[in-house]
Design a protein around this motif. Structure first.
Motif, PDB file in Angstrom:
ATOM      1  N   ASP A 144       0.813  -1.194   0.000  1.00 23.07           N
ATOM      2  CA  ASP A 144       0.000   0.000   0.000  1.00 23.07           C
ATOM      3  C   ASP A 144       0.861   1.264   0.000  1.00 23.07           C
ATOM      4  O   ASP A 144       0.652   2.175  -0.788  1.00 23.07           O
ATOM      5  CB  ASP A 144      -0.873  -0.057   1.256  1.00 23.07           C
ATOM      6  CG  ASP A 144      -2.001   0.942   1.196  1.00 23.07           C
ATOM      7  OD1 ASP A 144      -2.505   1.164   0.081  1.00 23.07           O
ATOM      8  OD2 ASP A 144      -2.370   1.476   2.244  1.00 23.07           O
ATOM      9  N   SER A 145       1.862   1.288   0.880  1.00 19.51           N
ATOM     10  CA  SER A 145       2.641   2.516   1.037  1.00 19.51           C
ATOM     11  C   SER A 145       3.456   2.809  -0.220  1.00 19.51           C
ATOM     12  O   SER A 145       3.670   3.967  -0.579  1.00 19.51           O
ATOM     13  CB  SER A 145       3.553   2.419   2.252  1.00 19.51           C
ATOM     14  OG  SER A 145       4.485   1.387   2.075  1.00 19.51           O
ATOM     15  N   ASN A 146       3.906   1.768  -0.912  1.00 20.27           N
ATOM     16  CA  ASN A 146       4.649   1.989  -2.155  1.00 20.27           C
ATOM     17  C   ASN A 146       3.783   2.657  -3.207  1.00 20.27           C
ATOM     18  O   ASN A 146       4.218   3.573  -3.906  1.00 20.27           O
ATOM     19  CB  ASN A 146       5.161   0.655  -2.715  1.00 20.27           C
ATOM     20  CG  ASN A 146       6.382   0.177  -1.965  1.00 20.27           C
ATOM     21  OD1 ASN A 146       6.947   0.914  -1.173  1.00 20.27           O
ATOM     22  ND2 ASN A 146       6.773  -1.049  -2.201  1.00 20.27           N
ATOM     23  N   LEU A 202       1.143   4.454  -2.722  1.00 21.23           N
ATOM     24  CA  LEU A 202       0.920   5.817  -2.246  1.00 21.23           C
ATOM     25  C   LEU A 202       2.052   6.726  -2.717  1.00 21.23           C
ATOM     26  O   LEU A 202       1.840   7.795  -3.280  1.00 21.23           O
ATOM     27  CB  LEU A 202       0.917   5.756  -0.719  1.00 21.23           C
ATOM     28  CG  LEU A 202       0.109   6.728   0.076  1.00 21.23           C
ATOM     29  CD1 LEU A 202      -1.342   6.516  -0.252  1.00 21.23           C
ATOM     30  CD2 LEU A 202       0.335   6.485   1.564  1.00 21.23           C
TER      31      LEU A 202
END
Lengths: 292, 316
Positions: free
Chosen positions: A97-99, A101
């Protein structure tokens, strides 16, 4: 609070509905990508900016009317979206998820600032002969480009509905959205479907850009004004819900128009952000109850 | 914390403190102070994002709150600059705690947390742009009255040392956090929140402490910005630019490490100055480079500069 005669309020509501349909179209792309890929695309606003500049260039350089420019821009932006998902977002995401983002944020920074470097920060707009024409509806006057925008936005939604329900690709998209592993097991190329979905979402932006341009301006940051609105609509309508995006768009359009009438343009925006925050905090599944 | 923990920080501070002895041109000192302010804002982001894994896209909310509080308290209420600075930092921290309480209590994580922080910062920006007390769209000026008692100095070198002092203090705080129980719990929450909960970590309390500390440090950067440039408007104080800067530097320099934000901030702004001298001033070009770098570091692990150096060493 000021009081207005009913015609003024009616006109504001109708104008809100008209703008709201285009908001809905922007949100449609976002919610489709979310529903299928389960990613939040922060570059959505910047891609809209890019599409608006593309439509502007088509008008300025090639003399194409923005409505005519829809025809070449839709396949162009479909291809762009397909490529961006396949070549940039997917390789970088690695399922985190953070990637995603960060990569979509990076994309939006790049697009926005390349536009700034090329076109500078000037606000540009197209001059079309029908920009000031109005459609009379009883006592109310509606801007012609907005009426066209409303009609085309719903036409696009209908086309999308047909694609999703009646074609093999559409069925594959819905299958991947529901159950990715199962879809892969029956032989659907999930990576291809992801990229196609992203392409469709980007193509929606190309249409929205062409519809907006006759009555709106373009500058490198114009997408930002739409992206939070689009996110608001998407969380309001339920992440991933296509009818939710359209209804949410209409609702937000009316809200914005009315609060602009009563509180002035700049404070009117706050209403949208507050709705956004409240929905996220208290009802993250959306008002229309799609799954979280 | 042991002396060995503090040695690299002391070394960094000592070397960096020598800079104004060699560089006396105002443009370069300006650049150095601005870079340090960005580093400080990024150090704040690093506490919550790097150690806590909660990626905020709205650290402008804290930067701007402290900046406006410092300016408004001095200009409208005649407060001295130093207590105004402290109140500014406290206000930013309080805003952080409130935003954190609302979002973490609702269980917002990942992209949703990023979105809600972005929206909060935008609400503040629109309010500051429309409100009377912030000077509206015209912005607010802090009256020029150059006296050390007013936190205004003749020489830019003094500001450089103050900014360096704050960055150093943030380095020490970060190192202390790393060595503390809270820091360990924070990293546990980042790695696996459910597992941390199962082990009895009060995740909400841990995340709230992190965001309050994070907001205070980024707030200090905002207050320092106001004090240095003596002018603010809503797009400076609450603009997305600072949220992005605060996030880029730690991601590029190494999120969740003590020196990551400083390394990233110096590299990014060094790079941006370098390209300016190379190809001239093209608006947006530096951010294009930042954006490309961001995509590349996420695309090609190890994600940050120290990781690249480790990989390069291992290959040899």
């Amino acid at each position: 609070m000021r009081s207005y005669p009913p015609e003024i309020i009616g006109e504001a509501v109708l104008n809100g509905l008209l703008t709201g349909a285009i908001y809905g179209l922007v949100a449609l792309g976002l919610t489709l990508v979310y529903g299928v890929l389960h990613i939040i695309n922060f570059a959505h606003g910047a891609l809209l900016t890019l599409a608006m500049y593309a439509a502007f260039v088509a008008w300025k350089v090639f003399g194409l009317d923005p409505y005519v420019a829809i025809l070449p821009l839709v396949p162009l932006f479909f291809a762009l979206g397909y490529g961006v998902q396949r070549l940039v977002i997917m390789p970088a995401s690695k399922g985190e998820d953070s990637n995603i983002l960060l990569v979509t944020l990076g994309l939006s920074i790049v697009i926005e600032n390349v536009m700034l470097a090329i076109f500078r920060s000037d606000t540009l707009s197209v001059q079309v002969p029908y920009a000031m024409e109005v459609v009379e509806l009883g006592p109310m006057l509606l801007g012609f480009p907005r009426v066209v925008g409303f009609g085309v936005a719903f036409l696009v939604a209908a086309v999308l509905f047909v694609i999703l329900t009646m074609t093999d690709t559409g069925r594959a998209i819905r299958a991947v959205a529901k159950e990715r592993t199962g879809a892969a097991l029956v032989g659907i190329d999930v990576k291809h479907i992801y990229a196609v979905t992203f392409g469709i979402g980007t193509a929606c932006l190309a249409v929205a850009a062409c519809l907006l341009l006759p009555f709106f301006y373009v500058n490198p940051r114009v997408g930002n004004a739409f992206v939070l609105v689009a996110f608001t609509i998407v969380v309001l309508g339920g992440m991933g819900s296509v009818p939710g995006a359209l209804l949410g768009g209409l609702f937000i359009g009316v809200m914005e128009s009315l609060s602009g009438l009563y509180f002035g343009e700049s404070l009117g925006q706050i209403g949208i952000f507050l709705i956004f925050i409240l929905v996220l905090l208290f009802r993250p599944t959306g008002l229309f109850g799609a799954k979280a | 914390m042991t002396a060995k923990d503090l040695l690299p920080i002391a070394l960094f501070a000592a070397v960096a403190a020598l800079l104004p002895l060699f560089v006396t041109q105002n443009t370069w000192l300006n650049f150095a102070v601005f870079t340090l302010i960005i580093c400080l804002a990024a150090q704040g982001w690093n506490i919550l994002g790097g150690y806590g894994g909660q990626y905020s896209f709205g650290h402008a909310a804290f930067f701007g709150t402290a900046a406006y509080a410092t300016a408004i308290l001095q200009m409208r209420y005649g407060m001295n600059a130093y207590p105004a600075f402290a109140v500014g930092v406290a206000a930013a921290s309080a805003v952080g705690a409130v935003i954190g309480f609302l979002s973490f209590r609702s269980g917002l994580r990942g992209s949703y947390f990023a979105l809600v922080t972005l929206a909060f910062a935008e609400v503040f920006r629109v309010l500051a742009n429309a409100s009377e007390v912030t000077g509206g769209a015209a912005g607010i000026l802090i009256k020029l009255d150059v006296r050390p008692a007013n936190f205004q100095f003749d020489s830019r070198a003094s500001f450089y040392w103050i900014a360096l002092g704050l960055v150093t203090a943030a380095l020490v705080v970060t190192r202390a956090l790393e060595r503390s129980r809270l820091g360990a719990q924070l990293v546990a929450v980042r790695e696996n929140e459910n597992a941390a909960l199962a082990l009895g970590v009060d995740a909400l309390r841990v995340k709230l402490s992190a965001i309050a500390l994070s907001a205070a440090i980024t707030g200090a950067a905002g207050a320092l910005y106001a004090q240095y440039f003596l002018y603010l408007d809503a797009n400076i104080a609450y603009g997305t630019w600072i949220s992005v800067e605060a996030l880029l530097a730690p991601i590029i320099g190494g999120a969740g490490t003590v020196f990551g934000p400083v390394l990233g901030g110096v590299v990014l702004h060094g790079l941006s100055e370098f390209t300016k001298t190379l190809v001239g001033r093209i608006p947006g070009l530096d951010l294009v480079i930042f954006g490309v770098l961001l995509i590349l570091v996420v695309r090609f692990p190890p994600r940050e500069i120290p990781g690249l150096i480790r990989m390069w060493r291992a290959r040899r």
